[in-house]
Design a protein around this motif. Structure first.
Motif, PDB file in Angstrom:
ATOM      1  N   ASP A 130       0.822  -1.209   0.000  1.00 60.69           N
ATOM      2  CA  ASP A 130       0.000   0.000   0.000  1.00 60.69           C
ATOM      3  C   ASP A 130       0.861   1.266   0.000  1.00 60.69           C
ATOM      4  O   ASP A 130       0.369   2.345   0.310  1.00 60.69           O
ATOM      5  CB  ASP A 130      -0.939   0.006   1.206  1.00 60.69           C
ATOM      6  CG  ASP A 130      -0.178  -0.053   2.525  1.00 60.69           C
ATOM      7  OD1 ASP A 130       1.048  -0.309   2.511  1.00 60.69           O
ATOM      8  OD2 ASP A 130      -0.799   0.163   3.576  1.00 60.69           O
ATOM      9  N   THR A 133      -0.471   4.291  -1.992  1.00 58.58           N
ATOM     10  CA  THR A 133      -1.572   4.970  -1.305  1.00 58.58           C
ATOM     11  C   THR A 133      -1.043   5.848  -0.178  1.00 58.58           C
ATOM     12  O   THR A 133      -1.459   7.010  -0.028  1.00 58.58           O
ATOM     13  CB  THR A 133      -2.562   3.945  -0.735  1.00 58.58           C
ATOM     14  OG1 THR A 133      -3.216   3.275  -1.812  1.00 58.58           O
ATOM     15  CG2 THR A 133      -3.616   4.618   0.152  1.00 58.58           C
ATOM     16  N   HIS A 136       0.529   9.045  -1.482  1.00 62.32           N
ATOM     17  CA  HIS A 136      -0.471  10.049  -1.854  1.00 62.32           C
ATOM     18  C   HIS A 136      -1.029  10.737  -0.600  1.00 62.32           C
ATOM     19  O   HIS A 136      -1.217  11.964  -0.584  1.00 62.32           O
ATOM     20  CB  HIS A 136      -1.604   9.397  -2.645  1.00 62.32           C
ATOM     21  CG  HIS A 136      -1.266   9.115  -4.073  1.00 62.32           C
ATOM     22  ND1 HIS A 136      -1.046  10.110  -5.003  1.00 62.32           N
ATOM     23  CD2 HIS A 136      -1.114   7.945  -4.739  1.00 62.32           C
ATOM     24  CE1 HIS A 136      -0.774   9.570  -6.183  1.00 62.32           C
ATOM     25  NE2 HIS A 136      -0.804   8.253  -6.046  1.00 62.32           N
ATOM     26  N   ASN A 217      -9.250  11.898  -6.507  1.00 65.81           N
ATOM     27  CA  ASN A 217      -9.045  10.474  -6.257  1.00 65.81           C
ATOM     28  C   ASN A 217      -9.071  10.253  -4.749  1.00 65.81           C
ATOM     29  O   ASN A 217      -8.545  11.068  -3.981  1.00 65.81           O
ATOM     30  CB  ASN A 217      -7.703  10.022  -6.828  1.00 65.81           C
ATOM     31  CG  ASN A 217      -7.652  10.141  -8.333  1.00 65.81           C
ATOM     32  OD1 ASN A 217      -8.560   9.702  -9.033  1.00 65.81           O
ATOM     33  ND2 ASN A 217      -6.583  10.737  -8.855  1.00 65.81           N
ATOM     34  N   TYR A 219      -8.291   8.091  -1.197  1.00 62.68           N
ATOM     35  CA  TYR A 219      -7.350   7.168  -0.563  1.00 62.68           C
ATOM     36  C   TYR A 219      -7.793   6.969   0.886  1.00 62.68           C
ATOM     37  O   TYR A 219      -8.153   7.925   1.562  1.00 62.68           O
ATOM     38  CB  TYR A 219      -5.928   7.725  -0.602  1.00 62.68           C
ATOM     39  CG  TYR A 219      -5.487   8.115  -1.992  1.00 62.68           C
ATOM     40  CD1 TYR A 219      -4.986   7.169  -2.879  1.00 62.68           C
ATOM     41  CD2 TYR A 219      -5.606   9.435  -2.421  1.00 62.68           C
ATOM     42  CE1 TYR A 219      -4.606   7.521  -4.158  1.00 62.68           C
ATOM     43  CE2 TYR A 219      -5.220   9.798  -3.697  1.00 62.68           C
ATOM     44  CZ  TYR A 219      -4.732   8.846  -4.561  1.00 62.68           C
ATOM     45  OH  TYR A 219      -4.362   9.207  -5.837  1.00 62.68           O
ATOM     46  N   LYS A 221      -7.202   5.422   4.832  1.00 61.66           N
ATOM     47  CA  LYS A 221      -6.245   5.025   5.852  1.00 61.66           C
ATOM     48  C   LYS A 221      -6.984   4.814   7.160  1.00 61.66           C
ATOM     49  O   LYS A 221      -7.817   5.638   7.552  1.00 61.66           O
ATOM     50  CB  LYS A 221      -5.181   6.112   6.031  1.00 61.66           C
ATOM     51  CG  LYS A 221      -4.268   5.932   7.236  1.00 61.66           C
ATOM     52  CD  LYS A 221      -3.331   4.754   7.094  1.00 61.66           C
ATOM     53  CE  LYS A 221      -2.385   4.653   8.287  1.00 61.66           C
ATOM     54  NZ  LYS A 221      -1.521   3.475   8.224  1.00 61.66           N
TER      55      LYS A 221
END
Length: 238
Positions: A130, A133, A136, A217, A219, A221
């Protein structure tokens, strides 16, 4: 008279030379002591890290799925031990590797060999799956780190915090808030629940957070936390 001046000159030269020798010796001694102190600190830290993980394995019969399970503070990419970065790489049959960045150096521990290594003995590992990700998310957080008048922050559902804390020291801030960060064009950049004391601008994320880049976009977490005596976490992705 000239002889006296010559003697005084020699004396000054000898005194200066002796002073320089003492200064250099003092610097060497201090440097050696500092190096020894760093070495002792590194060894003590390494011993504690291994002891925590081995104790967990002995009790649970498995490796921790997240270093939050053994009380380390979560960061974006890894975990923290008193300001130093820490990662766990699982291996077969409950064996593991530890990656530890401390005092500007990288150390690795191999549980099969029960040995710490550094320098040329370090092993290369594949990056986390990851990592893209997380990179980003890091960019988005960095862009919002220096908040100014062009950044819009909204707070929702502010209330007292009863039992949300963090694994490392069971720290329980006094309030909860749902925070949304917007860019100047009103595009949502990051949002989720946070805990805070007094000023929600400095809230600490917990639970699921969504991050949006400039192209919108998304993402995701998950930030580990405790709820009462229960650790709420997601297993680390390697």
């Amino acid at each position: 008279m000239k002889k006296v001046i010559r003697i005084i000159g020699y004396t000054l030269v000898i005194s200066v030379a002796a002073g320089l020798i003492l200064l250099i010796a003092g610097i060497c001694i201090i440097g050696t002591q500092m190096g020894y102190s760093k070495k002792r600190y590194n060894e003590a830290a390494q011993a504690e890290i291994v002891a925590r993980i081995d104790s967990f394995v002995n009790v649970r019969g498995r490796l921790p799925k997240s270093l939050s399970e053994v009380g380390f503070d979560q960061t974006l990419f890894c975990y923290e031990y008193y300001g130093n970065s820490l990662s766990l790489i699982p291996d077969r049959n409950n064996s593991y590797y530890i990656l530890f960045f401390c005092n500007g150096h990288e150390f690795q521990y191999n549980s099969n060999r029960r040995k710490w290594v550094t320098g040329d003995d370090l092993i290369s590992f594949e990056p986390r799956s990851d990592m893209d990700t997380l990179a980003h998310i890091a960019d988005i957080r960095e862009a919002l780190s220096n908040l100014d008048s062009t950044s819009i922050i909204t707070f929702d559902s502010i209330r007292a915090n009863r039992n949300i804390g963090f694994p490392i020291n069971n720290y329980i801030p006094d309030s909860l808030v749902y925070i949304t960060y917007h860019s100047p064009n009103s595009l949502t950049r990051m949002e989720g629940w946070a805990v805070f004391n007094e000023n929600p601008r400095y809230g600490t994320e917990f639970g699921e957070w969504i991050y949006h880049d400039s192209y919108n976009n998304r993402y995701r977490k998950f930030w580990n936390y405790t709820k009462g005596d229960t650790l709420i976490y997601e297993a680390d992705t390697q």
